[in-house]
Design a protein around this motif. Sequence first.
Motif, PDB file in Angstrom:
ATOM      1  N   ARG A 230       0.879  -1.264   0.109  1.00 13.31           N
ATOM      2  CA  ARG A 230       0.099  -0.171   0.147  1.00 13.31           C
ATOM      3  C   ARG A 230       0.732   1.363  -0.080  1.00 13.31           C
ATOM      4  O   ARG A 230       1.872   1.448   0.706  1.00 13.31           O
ATOM      5  CB  ARG A 230      -1.022  -0.038   1.022  1.00 13.31           C
ATOM      6  CG  ARG A 230      -1.754  -1.074   1.405  1.00 13.31           C
ATOM      7  CD  ARG A 230      -3.210  -0.520   0.496  1.00 13.31           C
ATOM      8  NE  ARG A 230      -3.811   0.588   1.135  1.00 13.31           N
ATOM      9  CZ  ARG A 230      -4.500   1.341   0.608  1.00 13.31           C
ATOM     10  NH1 ARG A 230      -4.681   1.471  -0.928  1.00 13.31           N
ATOM     11  NH2 ARG A 230      -5.156   2.387   1.280  1.00 13.31           N
ATOM     12  N   ASP A 232       2.233   4.838   0.723  1.00 13.28           N
ATOM     13  CA  ASP A 232       2.097   5.734   2.169  1.00 13.28           C
ATOM     14  C   ASP A 232       1.154   6.800   2.225  1.00 13.28           C
ATOM     15  O   ASP A 232       0.553   7.094   3.142  1.00 13.28           O
ATOM     16  CB  ASP A 232       3.563   6.259   2.562  1.00 13.28           C
ATOM     17  CG  ASP A 232       4.486   4.940   3.039  1.00 13.28           C
ATOM     18  OD1 ASP A 232       3.972   4.174   3.518  1.00 13.28           O
ATOM     19  OD2 ASP A 232       5.664   5.259   2.554  1.00 13.28           O
ATOM     20  N   ALA A 329      -5.325  -5.387   2.096  1.00  7.90           N
ATOM     21  CA  ALA A 329      -4.983  -4.260   3.015  1.00  7.90           C
ATOM     22  C   ALA A 329      -5.318  -2.975   2.786  1.00  7.90           C
ATOM     23  O   ALA A 329      -5.084  -1.690   3.152  1.00  7.90           O
ATOM     24  CB  ALA A 329      -3.439  -4.205   3.580  1.00  7.90           C
ATOM     25  N   ALA A 370      -4.038   8.990   8.535  1.00 10.63           N
ATOM     26  CA  ALA A 370      -3.244   7.950   8.099  1.00 10.63           C
ATOM     27  C   ALA A 370      -3.084   6.762   9.207  1.00 10.63           C
ATOM     28  O   ALA A 370      -3.267   5.613   8.601  1.00 10.63           O
ATOM     29  CB  ALA A 370      -1.693   8.705   7.742  1.00 10.63           C
ATOM     30  N   ASP A 371      -2.870   7.079  10.497  1.00  9.73           N
ATOM     31  CA  ASP A 371      -2.573   5.829  11.500  1.00  9.73           C
ATOM     32  C   ASP A 371      -4.146   4.926  11.455  1.00  9.73           C
ATOM     33  O   ASP A 371      -3.968   3.669  11.270  1.00  9.73           O
ATOM     34  CB  ASP A 371      -2.295   6.354  12.421  1.00  9.73           C
ATOM     35  CG  ASP A 371      -1.154   7.002  12.624  1.00  9.73           C
ATOM     36  OD1 ASP A 371      -0.023   6.543  11.987  1.00  9.73           O
ATOM     37  OD2 ASP A 371      -0.868   7.757  13.491  1.00  9.73           O
ATOM     38  N   ARG A 373      -6.277   4.765   8.962  1.00  4.67           N
ATOM     39  CA  ARG A 373      -6.477   4.073   7.720  1.00  4.67           C
ATOM     40  C   ARG A 373      -5.610   2.904   7.712  1.00  4.67           C
ATOM     41  O   ARG A 373      -6.020   1.631   7.165  1.00  4.67           O
ATOM     42  CB  ARG A 373      -5.942   4.956   6.728  1.00  4.67           C
ATOM     43  CG  ARG A 373      -6.308   4.342   5.031  1.00  4.67           C
ATOM     44  CD  ARG A 373      -5.880   5.531   4.270  1.00  4.67           C
ATOM     45  NE  ARG A 373      -4.583   5.926   4.212  1.00  4.67           N
ATOM     46  CZ  ARG A 373      -3.953   7.234   4.432  1.00  4.67           C
ATOM     47  NH1 ARG A 373      -4.718   8.031   4.651  1.00  4.67           N
ATOM     48  NH2 ARG A 373      -2.859   7.710   4.414  1.00  4.67           N
ATOM     49  N   ARG A 374      -4.326   2.972   8.025  1.00  4.95           N
ATOM     50  CA  ARG A 374      -3.534   1.676   7.960  1.00  4.95           C
ATOM     51  C   ARG A 374      -3.941   0.695   9.127  1.00  4.95           C
ATOM     52  O   ARG A 374      -3.787  -0.562   8.835  1.00  4.95           O
ATOM     53  CB  ARG A 374      -1.921   2.151   8.328  1.00  4.95           C
ATOM     54  CG  ARG A 374      -1.209   2.916   7.189  1.00  4.95           C
ATOM     55  CD  ARG A 374       0.256   2.965   7.529  1.00  4.95           C
ATOM     56  NE  ARG A 374       0.502   3.870   8.373  1.00  4.95           N
ATOM     57  CZ  ARG A 374       0.698   5.210   8.077  1.00  4.95           C
ATOM     58  NH1 ARG A 374       0.635   5.656   7.020  1.00  4.95           N
ATOM     59  NH2 ARG A 374       0.849   6.084   9.195  1.00  4.95           N
ATOM     60  N   SER A 375      -4.405   1.098  10.074  1.00  5.96           N
ATOM     61  CA  SER A 375      -4.865   0.074  11.216  1.00  5.96           C
ATOM     62  C   SER A 375      -5.966  -0.767  10.557  1.00  5.96           C
ATOM     63  O   SER A 375      -6.200  -1.917  10.903  1.00  5.96           O
ATOM     64  CB  SER A 375      -5.124   0.715  12.537  1.00  5.96           C
ATOM     65  OG  SER A 375      -5.853   0.062  13.280  1.00  5.96           O
ATOM     66  N   GLY A 377      -6.814  -1.172   7.324  1.00  7.89           N
ATOM     67  CA  GLY A 377      -6.443  -1.997   6.393  1.00  7.89           C
ATOM     68  C   GLY A 377      -5.676  -3.289   6.793  1.00  7.89           C
ATOM     69  O   GLY A 377      -5.716  -4.389   6.312  1.00  7.89           O
ATOM     70  N   ASP A 378      -4.656  -3.025   7.792  1.00  7.05           N
ATOM     71  CA  ASP A 378      -3.895  -4.280   8.479  1.00  7.05           C
ATOM     72  C   ASP A 378      -4.866  -5.285   8.859  1.00  7.05           C
ATOM     73  O   ASP A 378      -4.366  -6.439   8.783  1.00  7.05           O
ATOM     74  CB  ASP A 378      -2.855  -3.563   9.356  1.00  7.05           C
ATOM     75  CG  ASP A 378      -1.681  -2.839   8.543  1.00  7.05           C
ATOM     76  OD1 ASP A 378      -1.657  -2.872   7.274  1.00  7.05           O
ATOM     77  OD2 ASP A 378      -0.881  -2.054   9.090  1.00  7.05           O
TER      78      ASP A 378
END
Length: 402
Positions: A230, A232, A329, A370-371, A373-375, A377-378
């Motif tokens: 993904r 950044d 993700a 962003a945090d 979004r990543r959380s 997805g992961d």
Amino acid sequence: MQKLLVLSPFCAYSGIKHAGGKIHYHYLKKLEAVYAITHIGVAKLAEQEAIAAGGIQADSHIFYKDACVSPVQRLFSRLQDWFTQHNPFDRYAGFVEYPMHRFFLRECRALKKKGYESDIVLLDWTQAVFLSGKLRAFFPKARLICVEQDVSYLKYRRFYEHTPQLLKKAVRFVKYLNIRRQELSALRRADEILVLNEKDRDLLCSDSSGCLKNIRVIVPYFDTYFDVCRADVPENDILFFGAMSRPENFKSALWFIEQVLPLLPEQFRFVIVGNNPPPELLRCNGNRVLVKGFVEDVRPFFATALCFVCPLVSGAGIKIKILEALSAAVPVITNAIGIEGIPAQRGSDCIFAETPAEYADAVRRFAADADYRRSVGDSGREFIRRRFNYEQESYVLPPAGE
């Protein structure tokens, strides 16, 4: 080696495009190592070369439904299709192509005349399941297994529930009752029923008043995208993909364009990926909507999209597109129809939304945090790794010889 007879409204070969066909091919490839397979299926002439090059090891009997026939046969077939589609009292609610059923029965009779006896008969998809009574009569000693890739009558129930016009609603209600009665009756003849999720198992148990007890849930095959890296800083692209020729997909895309996109700032773009988009969707192509059509590889879109949305307005069964997006993700926003049969944790593995405002709020939060979004997805990717490992799944148990 035991004999396995398979009837399905599609053929199994490497490279087949639709999700159900991929599931069908994946598990039959597993079975060809332990069963002598006879496959009776349906295809288009354009698939002939792919079937020959990458099909399963089987004695194949294929009905090419667009093969050359006489003008009289073609006219009769078209009239029959039109009548079954518009006749509210058709026993299968216009869901079955009768030439396909005639081909199935003709080939089974021919096999019987040659002395063929099967140890297991597997009927894949509801269109083939409807023939369970006939196949039970042809092969009374065989174990009969029905595969419900979707519970088809659930889709018809949603058709009538979401129809505002009273006359059309009444017609669709009759169709729903017809197909529900036929589907449940056909499944009662099976020795075993395979479904792709717990929700379908529970629905069949409930609607049959507990008569259907021999139901096993298997993990569906799907294309995994664990290798997607993904970006950044993703683009402000909101992704939706699927077979756009299917009404449940293109109508859902239109709903998002009309109801959600106006609530979002101009920088957000809605990207639609999938084969055969209809004219009403192509007309939406513009600055904020990109209709890509078919693409060879969806990975670049998964890598750069802000999120994936699946605001389904109809449909039934587990949604393979959501499993694929989660495996990449990509943060997923979907509704009750989209997530049914997928036991993901709402709020962590995926985001649940029903109203246009809820979709718009979720998109804005993904863009701003962003945090977060990543959380999401992961967490979605790890959920897929944990709960949908189809490599450990068996399609028909026990294997031959046990």
